[in-house]
Design a protein around this motif. Structure first.
Motif, PDB file in Angstrom:
ATOM      1  N   SER A  29       8.367   3.039  -8.282  1.00  0.00           N
ATOM      2  CA  SER A  29       7.144   2.261  -8.538  1.00  0.00           C
ATOM      3  C   SER A  29       6.601   1.585  -7.278  1.00  0.00           C
ATOM      4  O   SER A  29       5.390   1.691  -6.969  1.00  0.00           O
ATOM      5  N   PRO A  30       7.437   0.857  -6.462  1.00  0.00           N
ATOM      6  CA  PRO A  30       6.891   0.242  -5.243  1.00  0.00           C
ATOM      7  C   PRO A  30       6.387   1.277  -4.244  1.00  0.00           C
ATOM      8  O   PRO A  30       5.433   1.012  -3.491  1.00  0.00           O
ATOM      9  N   LEU A  31       7.046   2.476  -4.186  1.00  0.00           N
ATOM     10  CA  LEU A  31       6.625   3.493  -3.231  1.00  0.00           C
ATOM     11  C   LEU A  31       5.264   4.078  -3.594  1.00  0.00           C
ATOM     12  O   LEU A  31       4.460   4.437  -2.713  1.00  0.00           O
ATOM     13  N   VAL A  32       4.971   4.174  -4.891  1.00  0.00           N
ATOM     14  CA  VAL A  32       3.739   4.814  -5.342  1.00  0.00           C
ATOM     15  C   VAL A  32       2.530   3.883  -5.169  1.00  0.00           C
ATOM     16  O   VAL A  32       1.395   4.335  -4.959  1.00  0.00           O
ATOM     17  N   ALA A  33       2.767   2.556  -5.222  1.00  0.00           N
ATOM     18  CA  ALA A  33       1.660   1.571  -5.231  1.00  0.00           C
ATOM     19  C   ALA A  33       0.666   1.769  -4.069  1.00  0.00           C
ATOM     20  O   ALA A  33      -0.561   1.832  -4.285  1.00  0.00           O
ATOM     21  N   PRO A  34       1.110   1.874  -2.772  1.00  0.00           N
ATOM     22  CA  PRO A  34       0.126   2.036  -1.692  1.00  0.00           C
ATOM     23  C   PRO A  34      -0.701   3.319  -1.816  1.00  0.00           C
ATOM     24  O   PRO A  34      -1.861   3.379  -1.389  1.00  0.00           O
ATOM     25  N   PHE A  35      -0.090   4.372  -2.430  1.00  0.00           N
ATOM     26  CA  PHE A  35      -0.791   5.663  -2.517  1.00  0.00           C
ATOM     27  C   PHE A  35      -1.830   5.676  -3.644  1.00  0.00           C
ATOM     28  O   PHE A  35      -2.693   6.547  -3.664  1.00  0.00           O
ATOM     29  N   ARG A  36      -1.734   4.749  -4.605  1.00  0.00           N
ATOM     30  CA  ARG A  36      -2.749   4.692  -5.663  1.00  0.00           C
ATOM     31  C   ARG A  36      -4.126   4.356  -5.037  1.00  0.00           C
ATOM     32  O   ARG A  36      -5.149   4.965  -5.377  1.00  0.00           O
ATOM     33  N   GLU A  37      -4.152   3.347  -4.088  1.00  0.00           N
ATOM     34  CA  GLU A  37      -5.417   2.947  -3.451  1.00  0.00           C
ATOM     35  C   GLU A  37      -5.966   4.085  -2.592  1.00  0.00           C
ATOM     36  O   GLU A  37      -7.174   4.371  -2.596  1.00  0.00           O
ATOM     37  N   ARG A  38      -5.035   4.782  -1.896  1.00  0.00           N
ATOM     38  CA  ARG A  38      -5.464   5.892  -1.043  1.00  0.00           C
ATOM     39  C   ARG A  38      -6.046   7.012  -1.880  1.00  0.00           C
ATOM     40  O   ARG A  38      -7.073   7.618  -1.530  1.00  0.00           O
ATOM     41  N   ALA A  39      -5.397   7.281  -3.043  1.00  0.00           N
ATOM     42  CA  ALA A  39      -5.904   8.332  -3.929  1.00  0.00           C
ATOM     43  C   ALA A  39      -7.257   7.953  -4.500  1.00  0.00           C
ATOM     44  O   ALA A  39      -8.166   8.789  -4.641  1.00  0.00           O
ATOM     45  N   ALA A  40      -7.443   6.671  -4.836  1.00  0.00           N
ATOM     46  CA  ALA A  40      -8.725   6.217  -5.377  1.00  0.00           C
ATOM     47  C   ALA A  40      -9.832   6.385  -4.356  1.00  0.00           C
ATOM     48  O   ALA A  40     -10.964   6.781  -4.695  1.00  0.00           O
ATOM     49  N   GLN A  41      -9.528   6.086  -3.053  1.00  0.00           N
ATOM     50  CA  GLN A  41     -10.520   6.263  -2.007  1.00  0.00           C
ATOM     51  C   GLN A  41     -10.916   7.724  -1.865  1.00  0.00           C
ATOM     52  O   GLN A  41     -12.056   8.046  -1.497  1.00  0.00           O
ATOM     53  N   ASN A  42      -9.941   8.629  -2.142  1.00  0.00           N
ATOM     54  CA  ASN A  42     -10.198  10.081  -2.044  1.00  0.00           C
ATOM     55  C   ASN A  42     -10.711  10.673  -3.351  1.00  0.00           C
ATOM     56  O   ASN A  42     -10.788  11.898  -3.489  1.00  0.00           O
ATOM     57  N   GLN A  43     -11.100   9.770  -4.292  1.00  0.00           N
ATOM     58  CA  GLN A  43     -11.575  10.207  -5.619  1.00  0.00           C
ATOM     59  C   GLN A  43     -10.536  11.108  -6.312  1.00  0.00           C
ATOM     60  O   GLN A  43     -10.856  12.107  -6.937  1.00  0.00           O
ATOM     61  N   GLN A  44      -9.282  10.719  -6.199  1.00  0.00           N
ATOM     62  CA  GLN A  44      -8.147  11.428  -6.852  1.00  0.00           C
ATOM     63  C   GLN A  44      -7.480  10.494  -7.855  1.00  0.00           C
ATOM     64  O   GLN A  44      -7.595   9.254  -7.742  1.00  0.00           O
ATOM     65  N   THR A  45      -6.762  11.064  -8.799  1.00  0.00           N
ATOM     66  CA  THR A  45      -5.991  10.273  -9.786  1.00  0.00           C
ATOM     67  C   THR A  45      -4.494  10.486  -9.525  1.00  0.00           C
ATOM     68  O   THR A  45      -4.012  11.638  -9.490  1.00  0.00           O
ATOM     69  N   LEU A  46      -3.771   9.389  -9.332  1.00  0.00           N
ATOM     70  CA  LEU A  46      -2.312   9.456  -9.077  1.00  0.00           C
ATOM     71  C   LEU A  46      -1.570   8.934 -10.308  1.00  0.00           C
ATOM     72  O   LEU A  46      -1.790   7.781 -10.724  1.00  0.00           O
TER      73      LEU A  46
END
Length: 826
Positions: A768-785
């Motif tokens: 869970s802590p590892l995935v958190a930073p990548f959620r924002e990055r995916a949102a910026q790339n118009q992706q769903t994580l």
């Protein structure tokens, strides 16, 4: 108890009562001193005379044993005497009498008490129990011996009457001696009477009783328990012997017999009727019936055995046959002891056993042993050769000569669908060529039986129903026994035994069993010969392999002190060592001169030491060899040692191979490994050297960021050039740090110096802590994580730093390469 008259005389000489010892004819044999004084005569004038010559009406066998008479002394008054025989247990034919002087009436009834000291002395000293009862049957006196015998104290005994003794004596009252003498007024002598003492002890008494003139009775008791026990034991022993004799399976006999046969049988047990088939009463009446049953061929030897036993006074031991009335022939074994009778006759006491079954078994065993001897000769003959044709010839001729049979050995040819004769031998041992050479397989019922490993028994070829074998019987009429020959679990053929013409008769089970054994051994011989052929082929193949193998094979004998003798070396020795095989077999030590001393000492001799210590495999070992052509070669050997027995040497087989090219390649590999290590050292050194300036750059970047923020020159606007350039500087610095870390990890992994620390990791809390930073990055790339975690995820063992890097790399690549509008699922 039994008293000798000499013992009685010694005992009663001191008794005050007048006593006389007589024989059956009434002669006085002994008198005591009291009798001499009573009769007024000398002892010499009394002893030896009949009692009737001295005292009128002296008791005799024909008269009562108790009488009253009148006697006049030679120089004295007339007296009335009472003479009574005392019931003592004396040796035959002695009797003891007591003489009483009767007082005048009415004192007559007190006779036993008026005699005073004389009567009481005799009464108390006698070892025989004596009781006296009055006319009313009450016991008025008893001596000490009666107390011991009856088991009742005197005071208690004197309170009994004759009827009360019934509680001790187990006989009915009317049969008791004392009661009969008292009631019937008659003398009762030696009545055997059972007695149970008050303490429960069982006794046997001899009781005698005589009526007294006063109406009473005097009774004597003699303890004969031991004699009765002996009689009972003897009776039981006789009964036991009779039971044993009745159950004894053989004959127990007592017979008057001489060399001419039995004269009279005194005893025969029931076993005689079971064995001889005659009634015992018949034999008692006519003893010659037994002798008549002896087999005519055995009578002479039977008589000879009887004569020898009589002449040498020894046991009669013999075996003979008898013929029973129902026609059976039986074998008997007898043993008896002779007894010479006073009339000169010979009496035999012995036994005879029916050993027919043993004899039959013995004869069968002899026949079996004879067959086994023949079978061993056949086996030895069959196993004497490894050539198939020779085996067939030897087997057929030997079997025919041993058992007088015609013998055929026939091979089954499955591909040709027939049975082919390999050899045929007449019963005289001559080999001949049969008129037919093949027997059809198809439609042949005998063939089907043989292929099913079953014996075919034909007792008469006239009964053969099928047409194929009917045609064969024209050449071999008689009795056939066809036994399958099995080789390696497959039917190879058949062993055919035949009795032809007048010799034909049915086959018995023993012959069938013997034929099966012959077939088994013949099958083993065929299998052994085939194995020998295969072994020869294998040896030829092995020889070809050894001669054409690139590897040199050596067999030698290693003795103590490092001495060796070469037995074999393959031809490749000339190519490898530069010497021909015959040169090395003559002297294997030639090779030592071409091995460097240090290799010979440290490698070759060390391998020999391992062999001496019991190792069975040594190798591979490598050493240098200076070839006669001048080249230096590397030789590799593997040694195999046979376990040492009683021989003074070790058998060693070793293979030698030229591995010079391998060693050259190994040197090149080592050079490349050295260069690789230098490269790794360079990478490690450079990486460590670069980490220091990068750390300083990252620190300086951080200080610049803080200073700019302090002066207000750095805001959150991503379009601000300072913000943009500072972020680029931070990212590039971190990228360089990551690159250097990867180089260091790679160096450590290649050198096996990095150690993983594995710990249990709960993936739910870890991811869970590892995935958190990548959620924002995916949102910026118009992706769903998406992160999908099962409820029952088990912990995993992992090295946490590496696991973090792996997950980060995977998520980073997913965000980098997933198109906009798509979903990334972890």
């Amino acid at each position: 108890m039994v008293l000798d008259h000499r013992d009685v005389g010694f005992l009663l000489e001191r008794v005050a009562q007048a006593l006389v010892l007589t024989d059956d004819w009434g002669r006085w044999l002994w008198v005591n001193q009291a009798t001499v004084e009573l009769l007024g005569r000398s002892r010499q004038s009394l002893v030896g005379r009949k009692g009737s010559e001295i005292i009128t009406d002296w008791p005799s066998q024909a008269r009562a044993m108790s009488v009253q008479t009148v006697y006049r002394r030679p120089h004295g008054p007339q007296r009335t005497l009472w003479i009574e025989r005392l019931p003592l247990w004396l040796e035959h034919p002695y009797q003891l009498f007591a003489i009483y002087v009767l007082p005048p009436a009415p004192a007559y009834t007190t006779l036993s008490r008026t005699e005073g000291i004389y009567y009481r002395s005799l009464f108390d000293l006698l070892p025989i129990g004596i009781t006296i009862a009055d006319a009313a049957g009450k016991i008025v006196d008893a001596n000490p011996a009666s107390e011991l015998i009856l088991g009742v104290k005197l005071p208690s005994l004197l309170q009994h009457n004759l009827m009360e003794l019934d509680s001790l004596i187990t006989l009915p009252l009317e049969e008791q001696a004392c009661f009969k003498a008292w009631k019937n007024r008659q003398f009762v002598a030696n009545k055997i009477t059972p007695l149970v003492q008050p303490n429960g002890s069982q006794r046997w008494l001899s009781v005698s009783a005589a009526p007294l003139p006063n109406g009473g009775v005097i009774t004597t008791y003699i303890d004969i328990t031991e004699q009765e026990k002996a009689k009972i034991a003897l009776h039981q022993s006789q009964a036991k012997f009779q039971r044993i004799a009745d159950m004894f399976p053989g004959v127990i006999y007592t017979v008057i017999e001489d060399e001419n046969g039995p004269q009279a049988y005194e005893y025969l047990n029931p076993g005689f009727e079971r064995i001889y088939g005659l009634k015992i009463e018949q034999v008692y009446q006519n003893p010659a019936l037994v002798y008549a049953q002896i087999h005519p061929d055995d009578r002479a030897s039977y008589q000879q055995a009887i004569r020898a036993a009589i002449a040498e006074n020894k046991l009669f031991q013999h075996e003979w046959r008898i013929l029973t009335p129902d026609g059976q022939e039986k074998w008997l074994q007898g043993c008896s002891q002779l007894e010479r009778l006073d009339n000169g006759q010979i009496c035999w006491h012995g036994i005879a056993l029916d050993i027919t079954d043993c004899k039959i078994a013995g004869l069968a065993l002899q026949r079996q042993m004879a067959k086994e001897r023949s079978l061993r000769r056949v086996m030895h003959a069959i196993r004497s050769s490894l050539d198939l044709e020779e085996i067939f010839t030897i087997a057929a001729t030997t079997i025919s000569q041993e058992f007088q049979l015609e013998v055929h050995i026939v091979e089954y040819r499955a591909q040709e669908q027939c049975w082919r004769f390999r050899v045929a031998c007449a019963k005289n041992g001559e080999i001949f060529s049969p008129a037919i050479t093949e027997i059809p397989d198809a439609g042949n019922p005998f063939s089907q039986e043989l292929k099913a490993c079953r014996v075919v028994q034909v007792d008469d070829t006239k009964t053969i129903p099928d047409p194929i074998n009917q045609g064969i019987r024209e050449y071999f009429p008689g009795a056939w026994l066809l036994v399958p020959i099995v080789v390696d679990s497959q039917v190879w053929g058949s062993l055919s035994l035949m009795r032809l013409g007048e010799d034909a008769r049915p086959w018995n089970p023993d012959e069938i069993s013997l034929a099966q054994q012959l077939s088994q051994h013949l099958g083993l011989a065929i299998e052994q010969a085939q194995m020998h052929i295969q072994l020869q082929a294998s040896q030829q193949e092995l020889k070809w392999i050894l001669e054409n193998s690139p590897v040199v094979t050596v067999k030698l004998r290693l003795f103590p002190n490092y001495e060796a003798v070469c037995d074999y070396i393959s031809p490749q020795s000339e190519r490898l060592f530069g010497y021909r095989p015959e040169e090395l077999i003559a002297d294997i030590t030639i090779l030592i001169r071409h091995i460097p001393p240090e290799d010979f000492r440290n490698i070759i001799l060390k391998a020999c030491d391992q062999i001496y210590q019991g190792q069975t495999y040594i190798g591979p070992i490598c050493y240098r060899y200076q070839h006669p052509n001048g080249s230096l070669r590397w030789i590799q050997e593997s040694k195999y040692v046979q376990p040492k027995g009683s021989e003074p040497y070790w058998s060693v087989v070793f293979t030698a191979t030229d591995v010079t090219d391998l060693y050259s390649a190994r040197a090149q590999i080592e050079e490349l490994a050295k260069l690789n290590r230098m490269k790794d050292d360079f990478v490690s050194t450079v990486s460590h050297e670069l980490r220091t300036p990068l750390s300083n750059i990252r620190m300086a970047t951080r200080m610049i960021e803080l200073a700019l923020r302090h002066r207000g020159l750095l805001d959150e606007n991503p379009d601000n050039p300072l913000v943009k350039y500072l972020e680029i500087l931070k990212q590039q610095t971190q990228q360089e740090v990551n690159l250097i870390n990867d180089l260091l990890d790679l160096a450590r992994l290649q050198s096996n110096s990095y150690r993983l620390t594995l710990v249990p990791v709960n993936l739910t809390t870890f991811l869970s802590p590892l995935v958190a930073p990548f959620r924002e990055r995916a949102a910026q790339n118009q992706q769903t994580l998406q992160l999908e975690l099962a409820d029952d995820l088990a912990p995993v063992l992992a090295h946490i730093p590496y696991l973090e890097r792996i997950v980060n790399e995977l998520l980073s690549n997913a965000c980098k390469y997933t198109p906009a509008g798509e979903t990334i699922t972890l």
